[in-house]
Design a protein around this motif. Structure first.
Motif, mmCIF file in Angstrom:
data_model
loop_
_atom_site.group_PDB
_atom_site.id
_atom_site.type_symbol
_atom_site.label_atom_id
_atom_site.label_comp_id
_atom_site.label_asym_id
_atom_site.label_seq_id
_atom_site.Cartn_x
_atom_site.Cartn_y
_atom_site.Cartn_z
ATOM 1 N N LYS A 126 3.466 0.038 -14.815
ATOM 2 C CA LYS A 126 4.504 -1.007 -14.806
ATOM 3 C C LYS A 126 5.431 -0.874 -16.010
ATOM 4 O O LYS A 126 6.632 -1.098 -15.901
ATOM 5 N N ALA A 127 4.872 -0.518 -17.166
ATOM 6 C CA ALA A 127 5.686 -0.361 -18.372
ATOM 7 C C ALA A 127 6.578 0.874 -18.287
ATOM 8 O O ALA A 127 7.685 0.887 -18.839
ATOM 9 N N LEU A 128 6.116 1.913 -17.603
ATOM 10 C CA LEU A 128 6.850 3.176 -17.549
ATOM 11 C C LEU A 128 7.923 3.234 -16.462
ATOM 12 O O LEU A 128 8.953 3.891 -16.642
ATOM 13 N N ILE A 129 7.698 2.561 -15.336
ATOM 14 C CA ILE A 129 8.613 2.661 -14.197
ATOM 15 C C ILE A 129 10.020 2.196 -14.592
ATOM 16 O O ILE A 129 10.203 1.149 -15.197
ATOM 17 N N GLY A 130 10.986 3.042 -14.255
ATOM 18 C CA GLY A 130 12.385 2.758 -14.544
ATOM 19 C C GLY A 130 12.865 3.309 -15.877
ATOM 20 O O GLY A 130 14.054 3.323 -16.157
ATOM 21 N N LYS A 131 11.950 3.793 -16.690
ATOM 22 C CA LYS A 131 12.306 4.333 -18.012
ATOM 23 C C LYS A 131 12.553 5.830 -17.902
ATOM 24 O O LYS A 131 12.238 6.468 -16.909
ATOM 25 N N ILE B 93 -2.647 7.276 -12.191
ATOM 26 C CA ILE B 93 -2.794 5.833 -12.389
ATOM 27 C C ILE B 93 -2.071 5.090 -11.270
ATOM 28 O O ILE B 93 -1.079 5.571 -10.725
ATOM 29 N N ALA B 94 -2.600 3.925 -10.928
ATOM 30 C CA ALA B 94 -2.009 3.104 -9.873
ATOM 31 C C ALA B 94 -0.675 2.522 -10.334
ATOM 32 O O ALA B 94 -0.521 2.138 -11.498
ATOM 33 N N TYR B 95 0.252 2.445 -9.413
ATOM 34 C CA TYR B 95 1.579 1.924 -9.744
ATOM 35 C C TYR B 95 1.539 0.468 -10.197
ATOM 36 O O TYR B 95 2.482 -0.017 -10.806
ATOM 37 N N VAL B 96 0.438 -0.231 -9.940
ATOM 38 C CA VAL B 96 0.317 -1.631 -10.361
ATOM 39 C C VAL B 96 -0.405 -1.776 -11.705
ATOM 40 O O VAL B 96 -0.578 -2.893 -12.182
ATOM 41 N N SER B 97 -0.788 -0.669 -12.316
ATOM 42 C CA SER B 97 -1.477 -0.724 -13.608
ATOM 43 C C SER B 97 -0.482 -1.100 -14.708
ATOM 44 O O SER B 97 0.725 -0.863 -14.577
ATOM 45 N N PRO B 98 -0.971 -1.676 -15.798
ATOM 46 C CA PRO B 98 -0.058 -2.032 -16.898
ATOM 47 C C PRO B 98 0.738 -0.839 -17.422
ATOM 48 O O PRO B 98 1.933 -0.973 -17.709
ATOM 49 N N MET B 99 0.100 0.322 -17.530
ATOM 50 C CA MET B 99 0.801 1.516 -18.014
ATOM 51 C C MET B 99 1.936 1.887 -17.066
ATOM 52 O O MET B 99 3.071 2.099 -17.492
ATOM 53 N N ASN C 96 0.830 -1.205 0.000
ATOM 54 C CA ASN C 96 0.000 0.000 0.000
ATOM 55 C C ASN C 96 0.870 1.263 0.000
ATOM 56 O O ASN C 96 0.896 2.025 0.960
ATOM 57 N N PHE C 97 1.587 1.489 -1.112
ATOM 58 C CA PHE C 97 2.370 2.699 -1.251
ATOM 59 C C PHE C 97 1.429 3.884 -1.434
ATOM 60 O O PHE C 97 0.424 3.774 -2.146
ATOM 61 N N VAL C 98 1.756 5.004 -0.793
ATOM 62 C CA VAL C 98 0.953 6.215 -0.920
ATOM 63 C C VAL C 98 1.846 7.439 -1.060
ATOM 64 O O VAL C 98 2.949 7.477 -0.520
ATOM 65 N N THR C 99 1.353 8.415 -1.783
ATOM 66 C CA THR C 99 2.000 9.719 -1.836
ATOM 67 C C THR C 99 1.540 10.498 -0.606
ATOM 68 O O THR C 99 0.592 10.090 0.078
ATOM 69 N N PRO C 100 2.160 11.621 -0.291
ATOM 70 C CA PRO C 100 1.665 12.432 0.830
ATOM 71 C C PRO C 100 0.178 12.800 0.654
ATOM 72 O O PRO C 100 -0.595 12.777 1.611
ATOM 73 N N GLU C 101 -0.220 13.106 -0.585
ATOM 74 C CA GLU C 101 -1.635 13.431 -0.845
ATOM 75 C C GLU C 101 -2.526 12.212 -0.642
ATOM 76 O O GLU C 101 -3.640 12.328 -0.140
ATOM 77 N N GLY C 102 -2.029 11.050 -1.022
ATOM 78 C CA GLY C 102 -2.791 9.815 -0.845
ATOM 79 C C GLY C 102 -2.987 9.481 0.627
ATOM 80 O O GLY C 102 -4.059 9.046 1.041
#
Length: 153
Positions: A129-134, A121-127, A28-34
């Motif tokens: 997941k594809a973007l993280i680390g790029k 978008i949620a960090y577990v979404s396909p989009m 359950n990762f959250v940003t400060p706003e989350g």
């Protein structure tokens, strides 16, 4: 036994056993706003619960279920502070260009704060997941379509 001899539930009792809201198995990762959103939901449902009368069985069941969910989410929240980086991470805002030329901005956030219609978008979404680390300039495939990362903020 005939149905004529079975006592039916009275108004509202059918709602007393509402199923729990499903809780994601992901961290359950959250940003400060989350985190602030989750805290606000807990406070709101605590206030609603305190204001309920004894005759509000259906409403009590709903509020109790939602308060249980948000309290559990608050208890498991893992705050991720924003950091400046060149690569896409949790909390990043990413501008992408789709194959057909359309551009979009997405912020990668926790599951409870995700709202694609509002650009998160949620960090577990396909989009995500594809973007993280790029990084900017990378082209990634998402659901069979290429998207180019234009900027990372």
């Amino acid at each position: 036994m005939s149905q004529a001899f079975v006592r039916e539930k009275e108004g509202g009792e059918a709602f007393e056993d509402l199923p729990d809201r499903p809780i994601s198995p992901h961290t359950n990762f959250v940003t400060p706003e989350g985190l602030a959103q989750i805290e606000a939901e807990v406070a709101r449902f605590q206030a609603e619960f305190a204001a309920l009368g004894p005759d509000s069985k259906a409403e009590t069941a709903r509020v109790t279920r939602d308060l249980h969910y948000w309290t559990a989410r608050l208890g498991t929240a893992k705050l991720v502070e924003p950091i400046s980086a060149d690569d896409v991470r949790f909390g990043s805002t990413v501008e992408i260009k789709r194959e057909e030329g359309g551009r979009q901005n997405f912020r990668i956030v926790g599951e409870d704060e995700a709202d694609p219609a509002k650009g998160s978008i949620a960090y577990v979404s396909p989009m995500a997941k594809a973007l993280i680390g790029k990084t900017a300039g990378d082209v990634v495939e998402v659901n069979g379509h290429d998207v180019e990362i234009i900027a990372v903020r």
